[in-house]
Design a protein around this motif. Structure first.
Motif, PDB file in Angstrom:
ATOM      1  N   LEU A 147      -9.776  -6.790  27.585  1.00  0.00           N
ATOM      2  CA  LEU A 147     -10.751  -7.780  28.049  1.00  0.00           C
ATOM      3  C   LEU A 147     -11.318  -8.570  26.878  1.00  0.00           C
ATOM      4  N   ALA A 148     -11.535  -7.845  25.788  1.00  0.00           N
ATOM      5  CA  ALA A 148     -12.069  -8.543  24.608  1.00  0.00           C
ATOM      6  C   ALA A 148     -11.085  -9.586  24.095  1.00  0.00           C
ATOM      7  N   ASP A 149      -9.794  -9.272  24.129  1.00  0.00           N
ATOM      8  CA  ASP A 149      -8.779 -10.243  23.702  1.00  0.00           C
ATOM      9  C   ASP A 149      -8.772 -11.467  24.601  1.00  0.00           C
ATOM     10  N   LYS A 150      -8.948 -11.275  25.890  1.00  0.00           N
ATOM     11  CA  LYS A 150      -8.979 -12.414  26.810  1.00  0.00           C
ATOM     12  C   LYS A 150     -10.200 -13.302  26.547  1.00  0.00           C
ATOM     13  N   VAL A 151     -11.361 -12.634  26.274  1.00  0.00           N
ATOM     14  CA  VAL A 151     -12.582 -13.408  25.990  1.00  0.00           C
ATOM     15  C   VAL A 151     -12.418 -14.190  24.699  1.00  0.00           C
ATOM     16  N   ARG A 152     -11.799 -13.561  23.701  1.00  0.00           N
ATOM     17  CA  ARG A 152     -11.601 -14.222  22.409  1.00  0.00           C
ATOM     18  C   ARG A 152     -10.708 -15.455  22.573  1.00  0.00           C
ATOM     19  N   ARG A 153      -9.667 -15.327  23.420  1.00  0.00           N
ATOM     20  CA  ARG A 153      -8.748 -16.458  23.601  1.00  0.00           C
ATOM     21  C   ARG A 153      -9.426 -17.615  24.319  1.00  0.00           C
ATOM     22  N   LYS A 154     -10.408 -17.275  25.159  1.00  0.00           N
ATOM     23  CA  LYS A 154     -11.128 -18.331  25.876  1.00  0.00           C
ATOM     24  C   LYS A 154     -12.328 -18.871  25.087  1.00  0.00           C
ATOM     25  N   LYS A 155     -12.595 -18.255  23.896  1.00  0.00           N
ATOM     26  CA  LYS A 155     -13.681 -18.701  23.028  1.00  0.00           C
ATOM     27  C   LYS A 155     -15.017 -18.717  23.767  1.00  0.00           C
ATOM     28  N   ALA A 156     -15.259 -17.580  24.451  1.00  0.00           N
ATOM     29  CA  ALA A 156     -16.491 -17.491  25.246  1.00  0.00           C
ATOM     30  C   ALA A 156     -17.710 -17.164  24.410  1.00  0.00           C
ATOM     31  N   GLY A 157     -17.545 -16.743  23.166  1.00  0.00           N
ATOM     32  CA  GLY A 157     -18.702 -16.440  22.334  1.00  0.00           C
ATOM     33  C   GLY A 157     -18.616 -15.041  21.762  1.00  0.00           C
ATOM     34  N   ALA A 158     -19.101 -14.902  20.505  1.00  0.00           N
ATOM     35  CA  ALA A 158     -19.017 -13.606  19.823  1.00  0.00           C
ATOM     36  C   ALA A 158     -19.898 -12.559  20.480  1.00  0.00           C
ATOM     37  N   GLU A 159     -21.015 -13.028  21.089  1.00  0.00           N
ATOM     38  CA  GLU A 159     -21.917 -12.054  21.685  1.00  0.00           C
ATOM     39  C   GLU A 159     -21.266 -11.304  22.843  1.00  0.00           C
ATOM     40  N   HIS A 160     -20.380 -12.009  23.584  1.00  0.00           N
ATOM     41  CA  HIS A 160     -19.694 -11.334  24.705  1.00  0.00           C
ATOM     42  C   HIS A 160     -18.704 -10.297  24.192  1.00  0.00           C
ATOM     43  N   ILE A 161     -18.048 -10.609  23.111  1.00  0.00           N
ATOM     44  CA  ILE A 161     -17.095  -9.657  22.530  1.00  0.00           C
ATOM     45  C   ILE A 161     -17.819  -8.425  22.027  1.00  0.00           C
ATOM     46  N   ALA A 162     -18.968  -8.643  21.423  1.00  0.00           N
ATOM     47  CA  ALA A 162     -19.751  -7.506  20.925  1.00  0.00           C
ATOM     48  C   ALA A 162     -20.210  -6.621  22.071  1.00  0.00           C
ATOM     49  N   ASP A 163     -20.600  -7.260  23.190  1.00  0.00           N
ATOM     50  CA  ASP A 163     -21.011  -6.463  24.357  1.00  0.00           C
ATOM     51  C   ASP A 163     -19.846  -5.625  24.893  1.00  0.00           C
ATOM     52  N   LEU A 164     -18.667  -6.237  24.925  1.00  0.00           N
ATOM     53  CA  LEU A 164     -17.501  -5.497  25.425  1.00  0.00           C
ATOM     54  C   LEU A 164     -17.168  -4.319  24.523  1.00  0.00           C
ATOM     55  N   ARG A 165     -17.299  -4.519  23.192  1.00  0.00           N
ATOM     56  CA  ARG A 165     -17.020  -3.427  22.273  1.00  0.00           C
ATOM     57  C   ARG A 165     -18.029  -2.294  22.443  1.00  0.00           C
ATOM     58  N   ALA A 166     -19.260  -2.678  22.693  1.00  0.00           N
ATOM     59  CA  ALA A 166     -20.279  -1.647  22.905  1.00  0.00           C
ATOM     60  C   ALA A 166     -20.022  -0.889  24.199  1.00  0.00           C
ATOM     61  N   ASP A 167     -19.662  -1.652  25.217  1.00  0.00           N
ATOM     62  CA  ASP A 167     -19.348  -0.998  26.500  1.00  0.00           C
ATOM     63  C   ASP A 167     -18.139  -0.068  26.370  1.00  0.00           C
ATOM     64  N   ARG A 168     -17.173  -0.502  25.562  1.00  0.00           N
ATOM     65  CA  ARG A 168     -15.970   0.321  25.386  1.00  0.00           C
ATOM     66  C   ARG A 168     -16.329   1.645  24.723  1.00  0.00           C
ATOM     67  N   ARG A 169     -17.161   1.576  23.646  1.00  0.00           N
ATOM     68  CA  ARG A 169     -17.530   2.813  22.971  1.00  0.00           C
ATOM     69  C   ARG A 169     -18.303   3.729  23.896  1.00  0.00           C
ATOM     70  N   LYS A 170     -19.160   3.109  24.686  1.00  0.00           N
ATOM     71  CA  LYS A 170     -19.968   3.902  25.609  1.00  0.00           C
ATOM     72  C   LYS A 170     -19.091   4.562  26.686  1.00  0.00           C
ATOM     73  N   GLU A 171     -18.155   3.763  27.233  1.00  0.00           N
ATOM     74  CA  GLU A 171     -17.286   4.290  28.302  1.00  0.00           C
ATOM     75  C   GLU A 171     -16.344   5.366  27.771  1.00  0.00           C
ATOM     76  N   ALA A 172     -15.772   5.144  26.592  1.00  0.00           N
ATOM     77  CA  ALA A 172     -14.860   6.121  26.010  1.00  0.00           C
ATOM     78  C   ALA A 172     -15.577   7.434  25.725  1.00  0.00           C
ATOM     79  N   LYS A 173     -16.824   7.302  25.184  1.00  0.00           N
ATOM     80  CA  LYS A 173     -17.583   8.508  24.906  1.00  0.00           C
ATOM     81  C   LYS A 173     -17.886   9.269  26.182  1.00  0.00           C
ATOM     82  N   SER A 174     -18.179   8.514  27.259  1.00  0.00           N
ATOM     83  CA  SER A 174     -18.477   9.143  28.546  1.00  0.00           C
ATOM     84  C   SER A 174     -17.242   9.858  29.109  1.00  0.00           C
ATOM     85  N   ARG A 175     -16.083   9.205  28.978  1.00  0.00           N
ATOM     86  CA  ARG A 175     -14.846   9.798  29.502  1.00  0.00           C
ATOM     87  C   ARG A 175     -14.491  11.087  28.753  1.00  0.00           C
ATOM     88  N   ARG A 176     -14.704  11.094  27.446  1.00  0.00           N
ATOM     89  CA  ARG A 176     -14.337  12.279  26.675  1.00  0.00           C
ATOM     90  C   ARG A 176     -15.258  13.454  26.950  1.00  0.00           C
TER      91      ARG A 176
END
Length: 736
Positions: A147-176
């Motif tokens: 999802l982050a790669d898709k947002v980056r290609r659409k140039k939606a903004g760095a803040e959205h990419i940062a949110d996705l990375r934070a969500d990813r870390r949170k979700e991965a930690k929850s899954r483990r």
């Protein structure tokens, strides 16, 4: 239909409706079965014609209170265990086919095991790679990265990419931290630790079975991945033995594939087996099946050769038969190429004795079914090229006749070789060679047989109708009236015809001889005369159709073309698919009968075995007192009265002599022998005396030989009728 019932006050209490009138027959039948079952479960049941039960008036006095059913024989038999077991579990032929299919499948898959191992390894390796990939994606939430790669290609903004990375870390930690993940990782580590401990303690050989669950899981993951990549493709681990192995047993699946290959069925259609395939003791398989609509047995027969090829078989290894309906097909498959081995030994080889009335065991067809020929009511013609077993085949009926002491053998061998010298030991008459004298003797023998035939028919006509219901000779008639079966073997008959045709009036004499032979064949079969003839290529010139057409059974070995085959088997046989052209195998030929034609392999009788059969036949005839004519000449010393009578015929040159004629010749030869007329003796007294003396001395001379020479009506030298003897009768008795 509906009715009502009323109370004592005249009110309607209820209305009865006949519900059965609104039910279909199938429902009524089902309800009836249920009601009868319920009735039989009651204390006494119901005594009616439907349940078949009997109600006792005094149930309490019965030994066993309850329902007593009247069982028929079939119901009683059903109480045993055997009727409960399906017939397919008791059929030996079905089990033979099952074993053949299982063994073939096991052998096929064993040879394919390296292929299966490679498939398992590659699929498991794919499963391991996919499993690691999916586990990594789940534990580290890699979908957020996408999802982050898709947002980056659409140039939606760095803040959205940062949110996705934070969500990813949170979700991965929850899954483990999920219990399922923890349990799975704990199970994997425990499994790995157990494997290591087991391997170090017991060795890798015993640790390997513990790896089976892991490999099974990896294979399942790989199989799932293959399905994801090609949803429409079919992936099978084991190959189909029926499709790949043409040498294996014939199954319904293999038949279906064959019909599809020759375009008689579409890929969606398939046959429907009728029962189970069976296999006989020889390994031949029979499969019954129903074809789809639009495909009938006749259409498969029309493409029998391509169908056999699609099965991986030769045409002669299959046989197609229509069942009850055009869509019912019965396929017979031979376990091996028919007639590829030597024919079985004839049962006559080991038989101590045989009755020609029981027929002649001749040979076997391609299904292994034995063929028994009844030659008493139809003569037989053998033909074909030299060196392909024609004489060997002709030897079979000769052997059957030889082993019957009540069968009188007559032989005319115009080949002049040594093929029939063993038969001379039992033959009543023997003609060897195709010289003019032998052919003349053959013609005389034919005339004698015609006279014998007429004599027999006269005897049969004089019998009471109870003894001769259909004017045919029977074993009882033959024994009671001295009319043994006559088997006349004629080898290379065209040689005799050729000699006759070469004479001055040969054409006329030839026509007369053919007419006599045809007459013998047409009428003689009813009075016990069998003619077994052989010719190489019986053309219209060498063996005329008037002779061939009256012979009902014909057997041909290899011929060079269809024309030669039809000359033996009959016109049109080749067009109907029955030809001996190109058979090319010794001992195999085509048998044509009244009921049809088929290819047969004749039973084997070697010359040495035939010699033994003839020796047994001679011993049987000596014991039964039926060794006569030529074969008996070695047992009888031609001397005494018999030699004197033969000399009388030679001196006079007559064919018939009265008793007085013989006495006069004997008196001239030896006046002191007492054959002359005494002084004062009347002609009648002299004739009676010398007749009685001739009969007495002849009986003494033939005592123990099993032969007789009776006085018959003859024409004397004076031209009058009287009692005397014929030269032919004397020759038959003396065999020379």
């Amino acid at each position: 239909m509906s009715t009502t019932t009323g109370t004592e006050h005249g009110e309607h209490e209820a209305q009865l409706v006949n519900l059965a009138a609104f039910q279909d027959p199938e429902t009524l039948l089902r309800l009836g079965e249920r009601s009868r079952a319920a009735a039989q479960e009651t204390e006494n049941g119901v005594a009616d014609m439907f349940t078949g039960t009997v109600r006792l008036d005094k149930v309490d006095e019965a030994a066993d209170a309850g329902t007593f059913e009247q069982l028929d024989d079939d119901e009683r038999a059903a109480l045993g265990l055997r009727p409960i077991i399906p017939e397919t579990f008791l059929d030996a032929g079905v089990w033979r086919q099952r074993r053949a299919v299982w063994l073939n499948s096991a052998a096929f898959h064993t040879t394919r095991s390296p292929v299966y191992l490679w498939r398992f390894i590659t699929t498991s390796a794919l499963g391991a790679r996919v499993g690691v990939r999916d586990a990594w994606s789940y534990l580290f939430a890699t979908e957020y990265g996408e999802l982050a790669d898709k947002v980056r290609r659409k140039k939606a903004g760095a803040e959205h990419i940062a949110d996705l990375r934070a969500d990813r870390r949170k979700e991965a930690k929850s899954r483990r931290r999920e219990p399922v993940t923890v349990y799975a990782l704990t199970g994997c580590t425990s499994y790995a630790a157990a494997l290591i401990a087991l391997g170090q303690t017991w060795g890798l050989v015993l640790a390997f079975p513990a790896l089976i669950p892991m490999f099974g899981l990896l294979y399942a993951l790989g199989y799932r991945e293959l399905g994801r990549r090609a949803p429409d493709a079919e992936f099978t681990f084991f190959d189909n033995a029926a499709e790949a192995d043409h040498d294996g047993p014939v199954t319904d699946e293999r038949i279906t594939n064959a019909l599809r290959n020759i375009k008689l069925m579409t890929a969606e259609q398939e046959i429907r087996p009728v029962g189970l395939a069976t296999r006989d003791e020889l390994g031949n398989t029979t499969v019954a099946f129903k074809t789809p609509a639009g495909l009938v047995c006749k259409a498969i027969k029309a493409k029998a050769e391509p169908f056999a090829g699609a099965l991986g078989l030769s045409l002669e290894r299959i046989d197609l038969t229509q069942g009850e309906t055009p869509n019912d097909v019965i396929l017979w498959v031979s376990a091996k190429v028919p007639f590829s081995e030597e024919g079985p030994a004839s049962p006559l080889v080991d038989a101590e004795q045989w009755s020609i009335w029981d027929g002649v065991p001749f040979g076997s067809n391609r299904k292994g079914i034995r063929k028994v020929l009844q030659l008493l009511w139809s003569s037989m013609l053998f033909g074909g090229a030299q060196g392909y077993g024609k004489t060997s085949a002709m030897r079979v009926p000769a052997a059957a006749g030889a082993l019957d002491p009540m069968c009188r053998m007559l032989l005319a061998d115009f080949k002049g070789g040594a093929d029939w010298e063993e038969l001379e030991e039992i033959a009543h008459r023997v003609i060897i060679g195709a010289d003019p004298a032998s052919v003349d003797e053959f013609i005389e023998l034919v005339d004698e047989l015609i006279e014998e035939m007429d004599t027999r028919f006269a005897k049969i006509r004089r019998m009471p109708k109870a003894e001769r219901p259909d004017m045919r000779l029977t074993p009882a008639m033959a024994e009671a009236h001295g009319m043994p079966v006559l088997m006349f073997l004629i080898d290379e008959i065209q040689e005799a015809f050729g000699v006759v045709l070469a004479r001055k009036d040969g054409l006329k004499e030839f026509g007369a001889l053919v007419e006599k032979l045809a007459r013998l064949i047409r009428r003689g079969r009813a009075c016990g005369l069998i003619i077994v003839a052989a010719a190489q290529r019986p053309s219209a010139k060498s063996v005329p159709t008037d002779f061939r057409d009256v012979i009902l059974k014909r057997y041909s070995v290899h011929t060079v073309d269809d024309t030669s085959s039809d000359m033996i088997l009959g016109d049109g046989q080749a067009k109907r698919g029955h030809t001996a052209a190109g058979l090319g195998r010794i001992g195999v030929g085509i048998l044509a009968e009244e009921a049809g034609s088929e290819k047969l392999q004749v039973d084997m009788i070697t010359p040495q075995e035939f010699e033994g059969i003839c020796a047994r036949g001679r011993a049987l005839r000596i014991a039964a007192g039926t060794l006569t004519g030529y074969a008996a000449s070695g047992l009888l010393t031609v001397s005494g009265i018999l030699a004197q009578i033969r000399q009388a015929f030679e001196i006079t040159g007559a064919e018939e002599l009265g008793s007085a004629d013989i006495a006069r010749v004997l008196h001239k030869q030896d006046p002191a022998a007492g054959w002359g007329q005494r002084d004062g003796e009347s002609d009648k007294a002299w004739s009676s005396r010398i007749g009685a003396r001739l009969g007495r001395e002849i009986d003494e001379a033939l005592d123990g030989s099993g032969r007789t020479l009776d006085r018959v009506k003859v024409t004397t030298l004076a031209g009058t009728e009287g009692r005397g003897f014929r030269r032919t009768d004397l020759t038959l008795v003396l065999g020379a």
